[in-house]
Design a protein around this motif. Structure first.
Motif, mmCIF file in Angstrom:
data_model
loop_
_atom_site.group_PDB
_atom_site.id
_atom_site.type_symbol
_atom_site.label_atom_id
_atom_site.label_comp_id
_atom_site.label_asym_id
_atom_site.label_seq_id
_atom_site.Cartn_x
_atom_site.Cartn_y
_atom_site.Cartn_z
ATOM 1 N N UNK A 16 43.735 46.292 32.625
ATOM 2 C CA UNK A 16 42.408 45.666 33.167
ATOM 3 C C UNK A 16 42.221 45.714 34.615
ATOM 4 N N UNK A 17 43.138 45.156 35.292
ATOM 5 C CA UNK A 17 43.058 44.738 36.738
ATOM 6 C C UNK A 17 43.733 46.176 37.767
ATOM 7 N N UNK A 92 51.898 39.157 38.552
ATOM 8 C CA UNK A 92 50.915 38.302 38.756
ATOM 9 C C UNK A 92 49.664 38.775 39.646
ATOM 10 N N UNK A 93 48.437 38.850 39.168
ATOM 11 C CA UNK A 93 47.226 39.341 40.145
ATOM 12 C C UNK A 93 46.954 38.191 40.883
ATOM 13 N N UNK A 112 40.267 47.832 47.047
ATOM 14 C CA UNK A 112 39.069 47.090 46.563
ATOM 15 C C UNK A 112 38.662 47.297 45.274
ATOM 16 N N UNK A 113 38.303 46.510 44.461
ATOM 17 C CA UNK A 113 37.581 46.715 43.224
ATOM 18 C C UNK A 113 36.858 45.304 42.986
ATOM 19 N N UNK A 114 35.553 45.527 42.689
ATOM 20 C CA UNK A 114 34.616 44.486 42.255
ATOM 21 C C UNK A 114 35.389 43.299 41.521
ATOM 22 N N UNK A 115 35.295 42.007 41.978
ATOM 23 C CA UNK A 115 35.743 40.732 41.263
ATOM 24 C C UNK A 115 37.000 40.952 40.762
ATOM 25 N N UNK A 116 37.950 41.586 41.760
ATOM 26 C CA UNK A 116 39.307 41.757 41.246
ATOM 27 C C UNK A 116 40.343 41.224 42.104
ATOM 28 N N UNK A 258 48.176 37.010 34.371
ATOM 29 C CA UNK A 258 47.158 35.939 35.218
ATOM 30 C C UNK A 258 47.801 34.477 35.056
ATOM 31 N N UNK A 259 49.172 34.224 34.797
ATOM 32 C CA UNK A 259 49.638 33.314 34.807
ATOM 33 C C UNK A 259 49.615 32.119 33.593
ATOM 34 N N UNK A 260 49.195 32.795 32.671
ATOM 35 C CA UNK A 260 48.651 31.909 31.327
ATOM 36 C C UNK A 260 49.944 31.859 30.262
#
Length: 315
Positions: A16-17, A92-93, A112-116, A258-260
C-alpha cells in the motif's frame, strides 16, 4: 520469529505505502543489519538511491521488493531489496518528524506521495534480521514468484530453493502430496520442511494439525491424498484466520508495517495450551487436555483424544 501470516501482513502494508515510489536517500545507522550485502554500505546505498519500488513479493516467510533503476531496457526488473525480519525485525512507515526508534538500523527516504509517510524504517532489537540487495531470477515453473500485485515470474535468488506456501495461488496440492509421500518422515517435520511447503512454522503447524485431527508423528508415507488435502486446507484456514486478526503476536517486538500488533494468539486451540481442555473435545462433552511433547528442541501441542498418536509414528 514471525510466521507466514505476520509476514503477509507486512507485505500488504508495504504494498500500500511503497509501491511505485522512488528511493531518494538511504541511511544505515547500524551496518550490522546489512551484513548480508557483502559489498558494504556504499554499494547498498548505490543500488537503492534512484530505484523505484515496482512491487512487494512474498513466498513463505521471504519478502522482497523488485526494483527498477530506469536502465532495465527489457522492462523486467533484475534486482530486489530483500528483507529478513529475523526474530524482532520491524518495517515501519514513519514521517521524518517522528523521533528515531531506539533500535533503528536502516532508513529509506521515499519520494512524496499524497497522505503517505515518507520514510521506511527497519528496526531490529536482536539484529538477527536485515536488508540486502539481491538478483531476481526466473522461477523454475514459469509461474509468479509468490504473493504480489504484479505476479511476475521472477524470484529472489535466495528464495528459489523453497516450496510454495499454502496461500500461493500457484501452490500444487498434487506436487506436495507426491513429495511428502516420498520423504518417510513425521508429518510435522514435513510441514516444517521449507523445501516441501513454505511458511509454516511451529505455531501454525500445531494449529493446522489440530484442525485436521492428525498427529504430528503420523508417518508421511502412510498419508492418503485426503489426509494431505485436509492438513493443507487446515493450514490455509488457520493462516486465513490469523491474517484476519493481523497476525500472531507473542512478543511486543512483532508489529506490522504501521506498528499495530496482531491478536490471533488469543484464538489458538492447541499451541501453548498445555493442560487446558481441548476445545473440540469439550464441545462434545469429552474430557481431554492438551498435551505437550518435546519436538526438535521445541514443543508440540496436541490432543491425545482427537489426535491419537500412531503406533508406528515418526518424529
Amino acid at each position: 520469529m514471525p510466521e507466514l501470516p505476520e509476514v503477509e501482513v507486512v507485505r500488504r502494508g508495504l504494498e500500500r505505502w511503497v509501491t511505485g515510489r522512488t528511493i531518494t536517500a538511504v541511511d544505515v545507522p547500524d551496518p550490522r543489519s546489512i551484513r548480508r550485502h557483502a559489498l558494504g554500505v556504499e554499494d547498498f546505498r548505490g543500488n537503492l538511491v534512484g530505484a523505484r519500488v515496482l512491487d512487494v513479493v512474498r513466498r513463505g516467510k521471504f519478502l522482497w521488493l523488485p526494483l527498477s533503476d530506469g536502465t532495465d531496457d527489457d522492462g523486467v526488473p533484475h534486482t530486489a531489496l530483500m528483507a529478513h525480519l529475523g526474530m524482532s525485525g520491524q518495517l515501519l512507515m514513519q514521517d521524518p518528524s517522528q523521533p528515531d526508534e531506539k533500535h533503528l538500523k536502516v532508513r529509506l527516504r521515499l519520494s512524496h506521495a499524497a497522505d503517505a509517510p515518507e520514510e521506511l524504517r527497519f528496526v531490529d532489537q536482536r539484529i538477527f534480521g536485515g536488508l540486502f540487495v539481491t538478483a531476481l531470477i526466473p522461477t523454475a515453473d514459469g509461474l509468479p514468484g509468490g504473493q504480489s500485485l504484479l505476479s511476475l515470474p521472477l524470484i529472489a535468488a535466495e528464495a528459489a530453493h523453497i516450496g510454495r506456501d499454502p496461500l500461493d495461488p500457484a501452490f500444487s496440492q498434487e506436487a506436495f502430496y507426491q513429495k511428502v509421500r516420498s520423504r518417510k518422515t513425521g508429518l510435522k517435520r514435513a510441514l516444517l520442511d521449507q523445501s516441501l511447503i513454505s511458511g509454516i512454522g511451529n505455531i501454525y503447524a500445531d494449529e493446522a494439525l489440530w484442525l485436521a485431527k492428525l498427529h504430528y508423528a503420523r508417518p508421511t508415507e502412510t498419508l492418503r491424498r485426503s489426509d494431505a488435502q485436509r492438513v493443507v486446507d487446515a493450514a490455509r484456514d488457520v493462516m486465513g484466520m490469523a491474517l484476519d486478526a493481523g497476525g500472531t503476536s507473542f512478543d511486543s517486538l512483532y508489529v506490522n508495517v504501521n506498528g499495530a500488533s496482531g491478536y490471533f494468539a488469543r484464538s489458538l486451540n492447541a499451541y501453548g495450551r498445555e493442560g487446558e481442555p481441548c476445545p473440540r473435545c469439550a464441545a462434545l462433552g469429552l474430557q481431554s487436555r492438551i498435551r505437550r511433547d518435546s519436538f526438535m528442541n521445541r514443543s508440540s501441542f496436541s490432543c491425545p483424544v482427537c489426535q491419537p498418536r500412531p503406533r508406528n509414528g515418526r518424529w
